[in-house]
Design a protein around this motif. Structure first.
Motif, PDB file in Angstrom:
ATOM      1  N   THR A 141      13.415  -2.619  -1.112  1.00 17.50           N
ATOM      2  CA  THR A 141      12.753  -1.563  -1.888  1.00 17.50           C
ATOM      3  C   THR A 141      13.695  -0.984  -2.940  1.00 17.50           C
ATOM      4  OG1 THR A 141      13.296   0.056  -0.145  1.00 17.50           O
ATOM      5  CG2 THR A 141      11.097  -0.940  -0.099  1.00 17.50           C
ATOM      6  N   ARG A 199       8.124  -4.932  -3.112  1.00 11.28           N
ATOM      7  CA  ARG A 199       7.120  -4.369  -2.208  1.00 11.28           C
ATOM      8  C   ARG A 199       7.187  -5.111  -0.869  1.00 11.28           C
ATOM      9  NH1 ARG A 199       2.488  -1.824  -4.258  1.00 11.28           N
ATOM     10  NH2 ARG A 199       1.198  -3.124  -2.907  1.00 11.28           N
ATOM     11  N   GLN A 248      10.346   5.173   6.411  1.00  7.61           N
ATOM     12  CA  GLN A 248       9.620   4.373   5.420  1.00  7.61           C
ATOM     13  C   GLN A 248       8.209   4.899   5.147  1.00  7.61           C
ATOM     14  OE1 GLN A 248      11.327   2.247   3.908  1.00  7.61           O
ATOM     15  NE2 GLN A 248      12.981   1.682   5.302  1.00  7.61           N
ATOM     16  N   ASN A 257       7.354   5.906   1.614  1.00 12.22           N
ATOM     17  CA  ASN A 257       7.820   4.993   0.567  1.00 12.22           C
ATOM     18  C   ASN A 257       6.620   4.236  -0.002  1.00 12.22           C
ATOM     19  OD1 ASN A 257       9.020   2.954  -1.003  1.00 12.22           O
ATOM     20  ND2 ASN A 257      10.818   2.889   0.330  1.00 12.22           N
ATOM     21  N   LYS A 317       6.425   1.718  -1.729  1.00  9.79           N
ATOM     22  CA  LYS A 317       6.599   0.260  -1.800  1.00  9.79           C
ATOM     23  C   LYS A 317       6.505  -0.409  -0.429  1.00  9.79           C
ATOM     24  CE  LYS A 317       9.748   0.389  -5.801  1.00  9.79           C
ATOM     25  NZ  LYS A 317      10.075   1.823  -5.823  1.00  9.79           N
TER      26      LYS A 317
END
Length: 298
Positions: free
Chosen positions: A71, A76, A103, A106, A108
């Motif tokens: 990331t 991705r 995560q 996030n 992505k």
């Protein structure tokens, strides 16, 4: 929005909300799951990495470190974390997401947990189907973390482009087991928690074993919670992989076999089976073979 073509269109564009809905449809056999699967692109180029190994090897921590690396490089990442299903209450903790809490926000990263549904090697037909749905989206890499149940995890080799077997220095006493089992499926061995005593000795012994084989298998050392060795591992992950036509035929045959097996077994309700067994066991003349024959006819 629930037509299979509109769902696939949104999935392809990276709509996480629709992707999550599509995975739920597929996991639970809810319409239009069948049409979604039949209209997937069979030539998806998304990289699928299987990460397996014994309990306590630090697989989730390593997956988290790998995800951070990719990331940061603006890639991705999809993560499918597979947890065992209880043979008693048919439930599953699905706890791997807890270890990857960093995560969650996030944009992505997409994380999904999945129960094994009784598959001994941690790979059910639903795993295959859900990975294929993830491959329909625009992820650069898909990470599959399988249940730590030992050598029965060889099934992951039939699903991933590359398979990473994660071990710890204390696995040194199990070298012969490694040689006879996981050696056949590993594309890379990772000795995690390599800051522990015996890591170098174990790595050297493992290298001697893998160099005796027909293919060269890298042995890498990491300390995932300190991000040590992760960059080298990620470089190996994105090295091009060559797949012969023979291997491709074998892998698709294995996938088709598991899908067909699942469809044949769909009518078997395991909970009802257990209830019927409980009732049948009170009889003095109980015979499991006669029981199975009669149950199939119900």
């Amino acid at each position: 929005m629930n037509t299979h073509l509109s769902i696939l269109s949104e999935v392809k564009q990276g709509n996480y909300k629709i992707l999550a809905r599509a995975l739920t449809f597929v996991e639970n056999n809810i319409a239009p799951a069948d049409q979604i699967l039949k209209n997937l692109n069979p030539h998806s180029e998304n990289l699928v990495i299987g990460i397996t190994g014994p309990p306590g090897a630090g697989k989730s921590t390593l997956v988290n470190a790998i995800t951070n690396h990719f990331t940061a490089a603006n890639k991705r990442v999809a993560i499918l974390a597979i947890d065992p299903t209880s043979p008693f209450n048919f439930g599953s903790l699905l706890g791997d997401r807890i270890r990857m809490a960093a995560q969650f926000n996030n944009p992505k990263v997409f994380i999904r947990s999945l129960a094994t549904r009784g598959a001994l090697g941690g790979i059910s037909a639903k795993t295959i189907e859900m990975v294929d749905v993830l491959k329909a989206s625009n992820f650069d890499i898909i990470l599959i973390e399988t249940v730590g149940v030992g050598q029965s995890e060889v099934e992951i080799a039939g699903l991933a482009d590359k398979t990473i077997v994660v071990l710890v220095p204390e696995s040194g006493d199990e070298v012969q087991h490694i040689k006879s089992g996981l050696m056949e499926i590993a594309d890379c061995f990772v000795i995690n928690k390599a800051d522990r005593d015996g890591a170098d000795t174990f790595a050297n012994n493992l290298k001697k074993i893998v160099h005796q084989g027909l293919k060269s298998i890298p042995v890498l050392k990491t300390v995932a919670d300190k991000n040590t060795g992760v960059t080298e591992l990620c470089k190996w992950i994105f090295k091009p992989v060559e797949m012969t036509n023979e291997r491709k035929v074998h892998l698709f045959a294995e996938k088709a076999w598991r899908i067909i097996q699942n469809q044949k077994m769909m009518a078997v309700d395991k909970k009802r089976l257990q209830e019927n067994i409980q009732a049948a066991l009170v009889k003095d003349d109980f015979n499991v073979y006669r029981f199975a024959e009669e149950f199939v006819k119900l």
